[in-house]
Design an enzyme around this catalytic site. Sequence first.
Site, PDB file in Angstrom:
ATOM      1  N   GLY A 176       0.821  -1.209   0.000  1.00  0.00           N
ATOM      2  CA  GLY A 176       0.000   0.000   0.000  1.00  0.00           C
ATOM      3  C   GLY A 176       0.851   1.253   0.000  1.00  0.00           C
ATOM      4  O   GLY A 176       2.056   1.191  -0.251  1.00  0.00           O
ATOM      5  N   ASN A 177       0.225   2.375   0.262  1.00  0.00           N
ATOM      6  CA  ASN A 177       0.970   3.633   0.327  1.00  0.00           C
ATOM      7  C   ASN A 177       0.398   4.525   1.419  1.00  0.00           C
ATOM      8  O   ASN A 177      -0.596   4.175   2.061  1.00  0.00           O
ATOM      9  CB  ASN A 177       0.972   4.319  -1.044  1.00  0.00           C
ATOM     10  CG  ASN A 177      -0.426   4.690  -1.477  1.00  0.00           C
ATOM     11  OD1 ASN A 177      -1.064   5.553  -0.879  1.00  0.00           O
ATOM     12  ND2 ASN A 177      -0.927   4.025  -2.512  1.00  0.00           N
ATOM     13  N   ARG A 178       1.014   5.667   1.616  1.00  0.00           N
ATOM     14  CA  ARG A 178       0.695   6.479   2.791  1.00  0.00           C
ATOM     15  C   ARG A 178      -0.454   7.457   2.587  1.00  0.00           C
ATOM     16  O   ARG A 178      -0.717   8.276   3.463  1.00  0.00           O
ATOM     17  CB  ARG A 178       1.954   7.259   3.208  1.00  0.00           C
ATOM     18  CG  ARG A 178       3.020   6.361   3.769  1.00  0.00           C
ATOM     19  CD  ARG A 178       4.291   7.123   4.079  1.00  0.00           C
ATOM     20  NE  ARG A 178       4.078   8.262   4.966  1.00  0.00           N
ATOM     21  CZ  ARG A 178       4.977   9.194   5.206  1.00  0.00           C
ATOM     22  NH1 ARG A 178       6.148   9.127   4.620  1.00  0.00           N
ATOM     23  NH2 ARG A 178       4.721  10.180   6.021  1.00  0.00           N
TER      24      ARG A 178
END
Length: 423
Positions: A217-219
């Site tokens: 995933g990412n932030r």
Amino acid sequence: MRIVLGVSGGIAAYKAAHVLRGLRERGHEVRVVPTRAALRFVGAPTWEALSGQPVAADVFERVDEVEHVRVGHEADLVVLAPATADLLARARAGLADDMLTATLLTATCPVVAAPAMHTQMWEHPATVENVAVLRERGWTVIEPDSGRLTGSDSGPGRLPEPEAIIGHALAAAGEGPGPGAEARTAGKDASGPLAGLTVAVSAGGTRERLDPVRFLGNRSSGKQGAALAAAAAEAGAEVVLVSANVDSAVLAGLPAGVRVDEVESTEELFAAMAGLASDADVMIMAAAVADYRPAAAAEHKLKKSGQGLSIELVENPDVLAALVAARAEGRSRSGQTLVGFAAETGSPEKPAAVYAQEKLLRKGCDLLVFNDVSEARAFGTEDNEITVYRPAAGRAQAVATASGSKREVSEEVMAAIVAERNR
Ligand code: CTP
């Protein structure tokens, strides 16, 4: 009422999240019972977070509580959305090989099915017969909508709009549309600069499944996308927020009129945005989309081998580029405005803004909102600083800059969109 929302495995599974939200907004307790195949489209954590209730797909879970009998017994209404051809066939045959079909056998309340499948499957004599038998038994089987289906085909088979499903479901249970209906259309400014327009915004960060418990995933928090949706709604637009893993606290702050379609992976986000393209006057890709996904998601939790781990990644579709192409081919709403986002880091040799300007020209969208994320500014924070570019004579022209809260910045983006549409 206690409502069981049965979700079977089709691409429209993500739309069931909106059915769930609409039912809960009207004060109903909703228990989601997905099939195993449905969990491949939308995972159990999403259903648990949205419903506030545990999720079980198998009859062998919580056997001590005789869950597969209790859930059906206690239900006041069962809604199946989407109901696939397979689910209809299993229900007609009286199979009980998963939690959902077991629930259907023990439920004595009204059952409302919203089918979604390819036209050939819907029109196949087997499905036609299954639907007829289920209707004879007292089920309400809603006619699917006609339109473009996943892939290039079109015809009857699309899942009806969530509000239509809710309407049928509550009518079958002897209830009206409920107090939530009015609230959802309130708060719109009929004289606002975006009145009469439909705006689709993607927000959050996509997650790519690695195994049953892990993802890449990412932030991205989704705060900027949610702020854009709120600003568009207040400017009078009909807004759909395609939400990729946005915290429920962020979604809770949205104005009542904003419709939320939940997605998890890039493929789901792609399907959701592509599905909205024919109706949306403005599409804003604010989501942080994973460029790659694991070539295959492991069926079982990956174990440590003591030798490191290599994961093969394959490229995801570029959603924004696909929306640009769809518009060029006349498959989208005419006069549609496409807005991209670029969060870039730069270096003394090549500043972040230059990457953004190049991206605008490469992507072919009408506006690109750039923010500088050098040293992790912007992600998860309340404030933002942006520049909006548009292409002009083969170059990127800055048409707006703004800094402040994500909400303030969003208002500037809306103003830039209105200016672009009036150009
Ligand atoms: N985007 C998209 N589909 C992808 C990747 C990105 O639609 N697979 C959209 C984003 O939502 C954003 C814009 O494209 O609006 C730019 O995203 P970004 O990740 O910065 O661009 P990439 O095309 O991935 O370029 P690169 O990773 O090479 O910087």
